[in-house]
Design a protein around this motif. Structure first.
Motif, mmCIF file in Angstrom:
data_model
loop_
_atom_site.group_PDB
_atom_site.id
_atom_site.type_symbol
_atom_site.label_atom_id
_atom_site.label_comp_id
_atom_site.label_asym_id
_atom_site.label_seq_id
_atom_site.Cartn_x
_atom_site.Cartn_y
_atom_site.Cartn_z
ATOM 1 N N VAL A 88 -3.682 6.555 2.186
ATOM 2 C CA VAL A 88 -5.018 6.896 1.697
ATOM 3 C C VAL A 88 -4.920 7.323 0.236
ATOM 4 C CG1 VAL A 88 -7.046 8.331 2.058
ATOM 5 C CG2 VAL A 88 -5.611 7.699 4.005
ATOM 6 N N PRO A 89 -5.384 6.507 -0.710
ATOM 7 C CA PRO A 89 -5.276 6.848 -2.140
ATOM 8 C C PRO A 89 -5.914 8.199 -2.455
ATOM 9 C CG PRO A 89 -5.970 4.577 -1.852
ATOM 10 C CD PRO A 89 -6.036 5.211 -0.493
ATOM 11 N N GLY A 90 -5.233 8.950 -3.290
ATOM 12 C CA GLY A 90 -5.777 10.229 -3.728
ATOM 13 C C GLY A 90 -5.603 11.349 -2.730
ATOM 14 N N THR A 91 -4.910 11.083 -1.627
ATOM 15 C CA THR A 91 -4.723 12.124 -0.628
ATOM 16 C C THR A 91 -3.740 13.178 -1.134
ATOM 17 O OG1 THR A 91 -4.314 12.509 1.727
ATOM 18 C CG2 THR A 91 -2.766 11.082 0.577
ATOM 19 N N SER A 92 -3.746 14.330 -0.486
ATOM 20 C CA SER A 92 -2.880 15.424 -0.925
ATOM 21 C C SER A 92 -1.443 15.198 -0.490
ATOM 22 C CB SER A 92 -3.391 16.745 -0.335
ATOM 23 O OG SER A 92 -3.400 16.682 1.078
ATOM 24 N N PHE A 93 -0.545 15.950 -1.110
ATOM 25 C CA PHE A 93 0.874 15.888 -0.778
ATOM 26 C C PHE A 93 1.111 16.516 0.585
ATOM 27 C CE2 PHE A 93 5.037 18.025 -0.813
ATOM 28 C CZ PHE A 93 5.879 16.955 -1.119
ATOM 29 N N THR A 94 1.961 15.907 1.391
ATOM 30 C CA THR A 94 2.297 16.489 2.684
ATOM 31 C C THR A 94 3.807 16.497 2.867
ATOM 32 O OG1 THR A 94 1.960 16.371 5.096
ATOM 33 C CG2 THR A 94 2.136 14.272 3.925
ATOM 34 N N ASP A 142 13.653 9.254 -9.676
ATOM 35 C CA ASP A 142 13.368 8.513 -10.909
ATOM 36 C C ASP A 142 12.598 7.233 -10.595
ATOM 37 O OD1 ASP A 142 14.656 10.391 -12.458
ATOM 38 O OD2 ASP A 142 16.567 9.322 -12.504
ATOM 39 N N VAL A 143 12.988 6.585 -9.513
ATOM 40 C CA VAL A 143 12.282 5.373 -9.087
ATOM 41 C C VAL A 143 10.835 5.714 -8.724
ATOM 42 C CG1 VAL A 143 12.180 3.531 -7.357
ATOM 43 C CG2 VAL A 143 14.393 4.262 -8.272
ATOM 44 N N ALA A 144 10.666 6.823 -8.000
ATOM 45 C CA ALA A 144 9.320 7.249 -7.599
ATOM 46 C C ALA A 144 8.443 7.505 -8.815
ATOM 47 C CB ALA A 144 9.411 8.511 -6.731
ATOM 48 N N ARG A 145 8.990 8.173 -9.829
ATOM 49 C CA ARG A 145 8.215 8.456 -11.043
ATOM 50 C C ARG A 145 7.821 7.160 -11.759
ATOM 51 N NH1 ARG A 145 12.600 12.186 -11.690
ATOM 52 N NH2 ARG A 145 11.998 14.312 -11.101
ATOM 53 N N GLU A 146 8.774 6.224 -11.838
ATOM 54 C CA GLU A 146 8.502 4.957 -12.521
ATOM 55 C C GLU A 146 7.420 4.161 -11.794
ATOM 56 O OE1 GLU A 146 10.829 0.898 -14.006
ATOM 57 O OE2 GLU A 146 11.910 2.447 -12.912
ATOM 58 N N VAL A 147 7.540 4.099 -10.472
ATOM 59 C CA VAL A 147 6.567 3.357 -9.676
ATOM 60 C C VAL A 147 5.198 4.026 -9.750
ATOM 61 C CG1 VAL A 147 5.957 2.614 -7.339
ATOM 62 C CG2 VAL A 147 8.314 2.418 -8.121
ATOM 63 N N ARG A 148 5.193 5.358 -9.676
ATOM 64 C CA ARG A 148 3.922 6.081 -9.747
ATOM 65 C C ARG A 148 3.234 5.842 -11.090
ATOM 66 N NH1 ARG A 148 1.296 6.401 -6.857
ATOM 67 N NH2 ARG A 148 1.876 7.986 -5.337
ATOM 68 N N GLY A 149 4.027 5.772 -12.157
ATOM 69 C CA GLY A 149 3.452 5.531 -13.480
ATOM 70 C C GLY A 149 2.783 4.173 -13.594
ATOM 71 N N ARG A 150 3.251 3.210 -12.810
ATOM 72 C CA ARG A 150 2.695 1.858 -12.845
ATOM 73 C C ARG A 150 1.567 1.674 -11.827
ATOM 74 N NH1 ARG A 150 5.321 -3.068 -13.991
ATOM 75 N NH2 ARG A 150 6.660 -1.820 -15.370
ATOM 76 N N TYR A 151 1.731 2.305 -10.658
ATOM 77 C CA TYR A 151 0.762 2.110 -9.570
ATOM 78 C C TYR A 151 0.201 3.462 -9.113
ATOM 79 C CZ TYR A 151 2.979 -2.483 -9.420
ATOM 80 O OH TYR A 151 3.471 -3.721 -9.763
ATOM 81 N N ASP A 189 0.834 -1.210 0.000
ATOM 82 C CA ASP A 189 0.000 0.000 0.000
ATOM 83 C C ASP A 189 0.868 1.260 0.000
ATOM 84 O OD1 ASP A 189 -2.541 -1.415 0.324
ATOM 85 O OD2 ASP A 189 -1.854 -1.836 2.365
ATOM 86 N N VAL A 190 2.032 1.156 0.652
ATOM 87 C CA VAL A 190 2.922 2.313 0.788
ATOM 88 C C VAL A 190 4.367 1.891 0.538
ATOM 89 C CG1 VAL A 190 3.824 4.100 2.346
ATOM 90 C CG2 VAL A 190 1.405 3.473 2.442
ATOM 91 N N LEU A 191 5.073 2.706 -0.233
ATOM 92 C CA LEU A 191 6.506 2.519 -0.476
ATOM 93 C C LEU A 191 7.251 3.652 0.213
ATOM 94 C CD1 LEU A 191 9.059 1.431 -1.956
ATOM 95 C CD2 LEU A 191 8.375 2.851 -3.914
ATOM 96 N N VAL A 192 8.141 3.308 1.140
ATOM 97 C CA VAL A 192 9.012 4.298 1.787
ATOM 98 C C VAL A 192 10.352 4.234 1.055
ATOM 99 C CG1 VAL A 192 10.101 5.043 3.925
ATOM 100 C CG2 VAL A 192 7.845 3.969 3.996
ATOM 101 N N LEU A 193 10.730 5.331 0.425
ATOM 102 C CA LEU A 193 11.828 5.324 -0.537
ATOM 103 C C LEU A 193 12.842 6.422 -0.245
ATOM 104 C CD1 LEU A 193 12.746 4.233 -3.435
ATOM 105 C CD2 LEU A 193 11.338 6.074 -4.368
ATOM 106 N N ASP A 194 14.125 6.050 -0.202
ATOM 107 C CA ASP A 194 15.180 7.045 0.000
ATOM 108 C C ASP A 194 15.458 7.767 -1.318
ATOM 109 O OD1 ASP A 194 17.124 8.509 1.273
ATOM 110 O OD2 ASP A 194 18.681 7.019 1.021
ATOM 111 N N LEU A 216 -0.669 3.695 -5.234
ATOM 112 C CA LEU A 216 0.361 3.387 -4.245
ATOM 113 C C LEU A 216 0.788 4.652 -3.505
ATOM 114 C CD1 LEU A 216 2.455 1.246 -3.139
ATOM 115 C CD2 LEU A 216 4.020 2.137 -4.883
ATOM 116 N N GLY A 217 0.885 4.569 -2.198
ATOM 117 C CA GLY A 217 1.407 5.692 -1.425
ATOM 118 C C GLY A 217 2.924 5.674 -1.482
#
Length: 211
Positions: free
Chosen positions: A123-129, A67-76, A52-57, A79-80
């Motif tokens: 929470v899917p669709g939640t705002s950026f914090t 770059d990893v975040a963009r790739e993962v976001r494009g697929r999922y 449900d959530v990826l904690v990424l350095d 995903l938080g």
């Protein structure tokens, strides 16, 4: 939350990753389902665990965390994603915001803040914090000329001329330790980790002219 939030941690620093996995494991509403030390492992572990959530350095041994975040976001899309980065990295914060990251947390943030970011991202669709976003926005709105003190502007000029830190200490008639402090503070304000990056960022902000 009725069900546990499934969390994956991807961080190249073994001690930090251990700390994060231990932190998540102690929370009754969170479940650690996977971990990795390389960016290339992020997508496979997310897919395998259905996290449900990826904690990424932001800084990984093999890939850029953004770059990893963009790739993962494009697929999922649902995903938080919680991005971890060093203090004072305003550029990374704004790039994280533009990359579809759910939350931005500094590496020195208290555990409560990290956990809050993970729960926010669940929470899917939640705002950026991001703690410190308002301060970063204020710094971004400041005229670039107000970013540096007169002494820091002088240090930047000397760096741009190719002087070493030792040569800068001689030129400014200060100790080597003081010169190192000046340079470190300059790097922090410019969101840089080395001389080349500092000069490039300063030129982009109009603080230094190209020779």
């Amino acid at each position: 939350m009725s069900e546990q939030v499934k969390v994956v941690v991807v961080d190249g620093n073994t001690l930090v990753r251990f700390g994060l996995t231990e932190l998540v494991g102690q929370e009754p509403d969170l479940e650690l389902v996977g971990e990795a030390g390389l960016g290339a492992e992020a997508m496979p572990v997310v897919a395998t665990t259905q996290a449900d959530v990826l904690v990424l350095d932001a800084v990984l041994p093999d890939l850029d965390g953004l770059d990893v975040a963009r790739e993962v976001r494009g697929r999922y899309a649902d995903l938080g994603i919680v991005l971890l980065a060093s203090d004072g990295q305003d550029d990374v914060l704004f790039q994280a915001l533009e990359s579809g990251v759910s939350a931005f947390v500094t590496n020195t943030a208290p555990t409560e803040e990290v956990l809050a970011a993970i729960r926010h991202a669940a929470v899917p669709g939640t705002s950026f914090t991001a703690t410190g976003l308002a301060r970063a926005m204020a710094r971004r709105a400041e005229p670039a000329t107000q970013l540096l003190s007169p002494r820091e502007t002088e240090v930047l000029s000397l760096l741009g001329q190719g002087l070493s830190v030792r040569a800068i200490s001689t030129a400014l008639c200060v100790s080597l330790s003081t010169a190192k402090t000046y340079v470190a503070r300059l790097y922090e304000k410019l969101g840089a980790s080395n001389r080349a990056q500092a000069i490039m960022n300063a030129m982009r902000l109009g603080l230094l002219e190209s020779s």
